[in-house]
Design a protein around this motif. Sequence first.
Motif, PDB file in Angstrom:
ATOM      1  N   ASN A  55     -36.734  25.802  51.216  1.00 24.92           N
ATOM      2  CA  ASN A  55     -35.869  25.090  52.413  1.00 24.92           C
ATOM      3  C   ASN A  55     -36.665  23.967  52.931  1.00 24.92           C
ATOM      4  O   ASN A  55     -35.983  23.036  53.448  1.00 24.92           O
ATOM      5  N   ALA A  59     -34.728  20.658  53.238  1.00 22.47           N
ATOM      6  CA  ALA A  59     -34.712  19.716  54.490  1.00 22.47           C
ATOM      7  C   ALA A  59     -34.980  18.089  54.300  1.00 22.47           C
ATOM      8  O   ALA A  59     -34.569  17.251  54.788  1.00 22.47           O
ATOM      9  N   VAL A 162     -31.624  22.446  59.886  1.00 18.93           N
ATOM     10  CA  VAL A 162     -32.185  23.269  58.893  1.00 18.93           C
ATOM     11  C   VAL A 162     -32.578  24.831  59.029  1.00 18.93           C
ATOM     12  O   VAL A 162     -32.377  25.499  58.338  1.00 18.93           O
TER      13      VAL A 162
END
Length: 181
Positions: A55, A59, A162
């Motif tokens: 993640n 991002a 995000v």
Amino acid sequence: SKRLGVCAGEGSAWGSARPLMKVIEISGHGVPWLLGTFYGLCQSDSSAAREVLLNLLFALLLDLVLVAVVKGLVKRPRPTHNKMDMFVTISVDKYSFPSGHATRAALVCRFILRHLVLAVPLRVLVVLWALIVSISRVMLGRHNMTDVLFGLLLGYALYSVVEHCWLSPLSAPALFALWSH
Ligand SMILES: CC(C)=CCC/C(C)=C/CC/C(C)=C/COP(=O)(O)O
């Protein structure tokens, strides 16, 4: 902003601090963050760590694309007192609005504070790092204040996106299959 560009050149008021400011600049640059996150992802052996790092990578890439699009649309030139001697740039980095370092600093700062368990002094250091990276953009003469302020807001808001689109083994099984050993 020109008056705050005290490290814009070797001959500026705080010119001797320019090398230190450039180290701070690299600490917020996209290349070390992308490579470091990718390396961590390849090395991680826990699924929880992989989820967080995947993640973070998402991002950072989203941030690069968003900043490039806004810079390309707004096309605000960098301040005239800026010396274009930055470490690895892409074509749109000739433009200054918004500051890519400021968006990344705000984004990474929120990400770390939310997903890493850190003692309070370290949390304070992370916030200070983000502020110093941002302020150094103006001191180096790379940006106007408005570029940095908007960059911080954009990075802060991007973190919420995000978080909203958080990738998990359930929502993106194919991506996670790539990284499972
Ligand atoms: C994988 C890939 C396309 C990496 C590119 C990384 C890269 C060159 C990022 C640019 C970072 C940079 C120089 C941003 C500009 O920051 P400002 O604060 O001066 O807007």
